[in-house]
Design an enzyme around this catalytic site. Sequence first.
Site, PDB file in Angstrom:
ATOM      1  N   HIS A  57     -36.588   9.980  -5.078  1.00 53.96           N
ATOM      2  CA  HIS A  57     -36.792  11.203  -5.845  1.00 53.96           C
ATOM      3  C   HIS A  57     -38.090  11.078  -6.635  1.00 53.96           C
ATOM      4  O   HIS A  57     -38.611   9.974  -6.853  1.00 53.96           O
ATOM      5  CB  HIS A  57     -35.624  11.443  -6.796  1.00 53.96           C
ATOM      6  CG  HIS A  57     -34.372  11.875  -6.101  1.00 53.96           C
ATOM      7  ND1 HIS A  57     -33.288  12.429  -6.765  1.00 53.96           N
ATOM      8  CD2 HIS A  57     -34.019  11.837  -4.793  1.00 53.96           C
ATOM      9  CE1 HIS A  57     -32.333  12.714  -5.902  1.00 53.96           C
ATOM     10  NE2 HIS A  57     -32.750  12.356  -4.694  1.00 53.96           N
ATOM     11  N   GLU A  59     -38.694  11.339  -9.773  1.00 59.18           N
ATOM     12  CA  GLU A  59     -38.584  10.518 -10.983  1.00 59.18           C
ATOM     13  C   GLU A  59     -38.592   9.029 -10.658  1.00 59.18           C
ATOM     14  O   GLU A  59     -39.232   8.230 -11.348  1.00 59.18           O
ATOM     15  CB  GLU A  59     -37.298  10.874 -11.731  1.00 59.18           C
ATOM     16  CG  GLU A  59     -37.156  12.341 -12.103  1.00 59.18           C
ATOM     17  CD  GLU A  59     -36.326  13.119 -11.095  1.00 59.18           C
ATOM     18  OE1 GLU A  59     -36.674  13.104  -9.898  1.00 59.18           O
ATOM     19  OE2 GLU A  59     -35.329  13.735 -11.505  1.00 59.18           O
ATOM     20  N   CYS A  87     -30.978  14.179 -11.633  1.00 57.71           N
ATOM     21  CA  CYS A  87     -29.636  13.942 -11.105  1.00 57.71           C
ATOM     22  C   CYS A  87     -29.057  12.684 -11.751  1.00 57.71           C
ATOM     23  O   CYS A  87     -29.759  11.967 -12.468  1.00 57.71           O
ATOM     24  CB  CYS A  87     -29.703  13.798  -9.587  1.00 57.71           C
ATOM     25  SG  CYS A  87     -30.501  12.253  -9.050  1.00 57.71           S
ATOM     26  N   CYS A  90     -31.183   9.451 -11.070  1.00 59.87           N
ATOM     27  CA  CYS A  90     -32.451   9.381 -11.795  1.00 59.87           C
ATOM     28  C   CYS A  90     -32.220   9.222 -13.296  1.00 59.87           C
ATOM     29  O   CYS A  90     -32.952   8.484 -13.976  1.00 59.87           O
ATOM     30  CB  CYS A  90     -33.286  10.611 -11.509  1.00 59.87           C
ATOM     31  SG  CYS A  90     -33.826  10.728  -9.791  1.00 59.87           S
TER      32      CYS A  90
END
Length: 363
Positions: A57, A59, A87, A90
């Site tokens: 992701h 992040e 999420c 993360c």
Amino acid sequence: MPSSSPDDAHWMALALAQARDAAEAGEVPVGAVVVRDGRLLAAGRNSPVAGHDPSAHAEINALRAAAQALGNYRLDGCELFVTLEPCPMCAGAMLHARLARVVFGAADPRTGAAGSVLDLFAQPQLNHHTRVTGGVCAAACGALLQDFFQGRRQAARERAEPLRDDALRTPDACFEPFAAALPPVRHMAGLPAPGGWRLAWVESGEERGDPAPLLCLHGPGQWGWLFRELLPLLPARRVLAPDLIGCGRSDKPKRSDALTPAVQAEVLAQWLARLGIGQVALLHHPGSADVAAELACRPGLRVLRADVFTPQAASPHARAAWHAPFPDRGHEAVLRALGRRAPPADDLPPDAAQALADVLRRA
């Protein structure tokens, strides 16, 4: 949730640039940057598809780059700006990194872990607490995501092709014991309705430019075999008995949202338009009242009259016919959508069919 600072929009703009790069690469457009003491430390964008990595992701990529830049997996004093609410994965990584602050743009009502679905940052048991600010440039962040998914849906529609004969269709052999009771089945595929599904129907009577053919709709989970006794009793009238999508010999998509009354009515309306039929008389099972109501509202189609018939308990032979379209769970989406494990065991027996035909002839 703490308010934003004047510099937040500047850093979020850089995160948005990363998100746009992700979209151009075919990834979901999410971007992130890590800032320390007013200086850009690292940036990251979504890349799980390209990297075959479910953890990639935006992040996580930004955190990894920042840790490499500092030579330390602890990112004390750092702030992370991301275009979409983190999420749980993360959010957990951010807490382990000891970030001082997290700033996100659009909320994520499906997986957001900063307040939308759950709030990991607010857990008092954790030994580190990161300040969170949400909604910075939320409109721009949300619009980028919305445009991306709309483009993907449009591309999917443009690629859609009629399904193969063996895809989501019950084998013809399942209907052989009941075929003699009906006229030959007809099919129409490639309708504009989403999915390009193939609709099956039987037709009887004289195709003589009848201004209002009789359209017969079976009940939920049934198929056109319901009208086997009625069709021969109306030889002077054009009668159409389709199998609704998910039923009988029509295509059976697996998603329940493909089986709503609105979708069923749209498929029927497009089918009738392609047949050149602009008005019908409607006869329907009480369980198809929602489909009938939706169909009556479709532009370009006029329903002159709508009759509802009362079904009766089915015989064992009829029950076998109702089960014929569903030889395995792969074909049972319509039953699952209805919350049923089996089709309804009701029928239109000969005496009821005769009485109904008498009413329709007098209409």
